[in-house]
Design an enzyme around this catalytic site. Structure first.
Site, PDB file in Angstrom:
ATOM      1  N   ASN A  83     -47.052 -12.326  25.863  1.00  0.00           N
ATOM      2  CA  ASN A  83     -46.313 -11.780  24.733  1.00  0.00           C
ATOM      3  C   ASN A  83     -45.030 -11.117  25.225  1.00  0.00           C
ATOM      4  O   ASN A  83     -44.994 -10.481  26.270  1.00  0.00           O
ATOM      5  CB  ASN A  83     -47.171 -10.820  23.891  1.00  0.00           C
ATOM      6  CG  ASN A  83     -47.727  -9.640  24.644  1.00  0.00           C
ATOM      7  OD1 ASN A  83     -48.227  -9.767  25.759  1.00  0.00           O
ATOM      8  ND2 ASN A  83     -47.672  -8.462  24.030  1.00  0.00           N
ATOM      9  N   ILE A  84     -43.969 -11.318  24.446  1.00  0.00           N
ATOM     10  CA  ILE A  84     -42.654 -10.763  24.753  1.00  0.00           C
ATOM     11  C   ILE A  84     -42.198 -10.001  23.521  1.00  0.00           C
ATOM     12  O   ILE A  84     -41.894 -10.603  22.491  1.00  0.00           O
ATOM     13  CB  ILE A  84     -41.632 -11.876  25.099  1.00  0.00           C
ATOM     14  CG1 ILE A  84     -42.162 -12.811  26.190  1.00  0.00           C
ATOM     15  CG2 ILE A  84     -40.279 -11.264  25.466  1.00  0.00           C
ATOM     16  CD1 ILE A  84     -42.437 -12.151  27.530  1.00  0.00           C
ATOM     17  N   GLU A  85     -42.165  -8.672  23.635  1.00  0.00           N
ATOM     18  CA  GLU A  85     -41.832  -7.842  22.482  1.00  0.00           C
ATOM     19  C   GLU A  85     -40.321  -7.656  22.338  1.00  0.00           C
ATOM     20  O   GLU A  85     -39.550  -7.893  23.267  1.00  0.00           O
ATOM     21  CB  GLU A  85     -42.498  -6.466  22.606  1.00  0.00           C
ATOM     22  CG  GLU A  85     -43.992  -6.521  22.441  1.00  0.00           C
ATOM     23  CD  GLU A  85     -44.650  -5.162  22.490  1.00  0.00           C
ATOM     24  OE1 GLU A  85     -45.839  -5.114  22.154  1.00  0.00           O
ATOM     25  OE2 GLU A  85     -44.005  -4.155  22.855  1.00  0.00           O
ATOM     26  N   ALA A 126     -37.554  -4.816  20.092  1.00  0.00           N
ATOM     27  CA  ALA A 126     -37.490  -3.592  19.299  1.00  0.00           C
ATOM     28  C   ALA A 126     -37.569  -3.900  17.805  1.00  0.00           C
ATOM     29  O   ALA A 126     -38.100  -3.112  17.030  1.00  0.00           O
ATOM     30  CB  ALA A 126     -36.216  -2.813  19.610  1.00  0.00           C
ATOM     31  N   SER A 127     -37.078  -5.053  17.412  1.00  0.00           N
ATOM     32  CA  SER A 127     -37.254  -5.543  16.051  1.00  0.00           C
ATOM     33  C   SER A 127     -38.541  -6.353  16.067  1.00  0.00           C
ATOM     34  O   SER A 127     -38.544  -7.527  16.417  1.00  0.00           O
ATOM     35  CB  SER A 127     -36.065  -6.425  15.648  1.00  0.00           C
ATOM     36  OG  SER A 127     -36.315  -7.023  14.408  1.00  0.00           O
ATOM     37  N   TYR A 128     -39.657  -5.719  15.738  1.00  0.00           N
ATOM     38  CA  TYR A 128     -40.987  -6.306  15.951  1.00  0.00           C
ATOM     39  C   TYR A 128     -41.129  -7.730  15.433  1.00  0.00           C
ATOM     40  O   TYR A 128     -41.822  -8.547  16.020  1.00  0.00           O
ATOM     41  CB  TYR A 128     -42.074  -5.430  15.327  1.00  0.00           C
ATOM     42  CG  TYR A 128     -42.391  -4.198  16.135  1.00  0.00           C
ATOM     43  CD1 TYR A 128     -42.922  -4.304  17.409  1.00  0.00           C
ATOM     44  CD2 TYR A 128     -42.153  -2.933  15.621  1.00  0.00           C
ATOM     45  CE1 TYR A 128     -43.208  -3.176  18.156  1.00  0.00           C
ATOM     46  CE2 TYR A 128     -42.436  -1.798  16.355  1.00  0.00           C
ATOM     47  CZ  TYR A 128     -42.966  -1.930  17.625  1.00  0.00           C
ATOM     48  OH  TYR A 128     -43.247  -0.816  18.361  1.00  0.00           O
ATOM     49  N   GLU A 149     -49.774 -16.672  22.581  1.00  0.00           N
ATOM     50  CA  GLU A 149     -50.285 -17.959  22.112  1.00  0.00           C
ATOM     51  C   GLU A 149     -49.141 -18.905  21.761  1.00  0.00           C
ATOM     52  O   GLU A 149     -49.115 -20.071  22.157  1.00  0.00           O
ATOM     53  CB  GLU A 149     -51.180 -17.781  20.875  1.00  0.00           C
ATOM     54  CG  GLU A 149     -52.400 -16.919  21.114  1.00  0.00           C
ATOM     55  CD  GLU A 149     -52.169 -15.444  20.809  1.00  0.00           C
ATOM     56  OE1 GLU A 149     -51.137 -14.868  21.242  1.00  0.00           O
ATOM     57  OE2 GLU A 149     -53.031 -14.854  20.134  1.00  0.00           O
TER      58      GLU A 149
END
Length: 138
Positions: free
Chosen positions: A47-49, A51-53, A60
């Site tokens: 997963n790569i987050e 700041a703008s969710y 996946e």
């Protein structure tokens, strides 16, 4: 449960390894995924987050998009693993399930596991019953 970890050791090990590379500075929730293709190759995603969710990409989808960008298709995917840390299993989110419906065969094994040695084997038909697919567009 131990049998799952033995039978799917290869993809689980790779998924746990890539989980450590996740970029999750906001949620601190690291997820790893690994897809094994029928040619014996492994393809991972974390997963790569953002700041703008809403712009975050889950492990996946990262793994599935990678596989498809290499030219593989649903018939080429043997199995998939999704792993997280913690005391509960981290099931794919709704967006991931919708993508999985499109890109996996209904019976492709999806192994969900965590660092607390919990695991289940499921598939997208079980994860997203009554799904919306291309058949609904006809």
């Amino acid at each position: 449960m131990q049998k799952i970890f033995e039978d799917y050791k290869d993809i689980l090990d790779k998924a746990f390894e890539v989980m450590e590379k996740a970029y999750a500075p906001y949620s601190k929730y690291h997820v790893g995924a690994c897809i094994k293709t029928t040619d014996g190759k492994y393809h991972v995603g974390a997963n790569i987050e953002n700041a703008s969710y809403g712009l975050t990409n889950c492990a996946e989808r990262s793994a599935l998009f990678h596989v498809y960008s290499l030219g593989y298709r649903e018939d080429d995917i043997e199995s998939m693993a999704v792993v997280t840390r913690g005391n509960t299993l981290g099931s794919p989110c709704g967006a991931c399930r919708q993508v999985m419906v499109e890109l996996l065969k209904n019976d492709t094994p999806v192994v969900i596991a965590n660092t607390s040695s919990q695991a289940i084997i499921t598939n997208i038909a079980e994860l997203l019953p009554f799904s919306f697919t291309s058949e609904d567009l006809k």
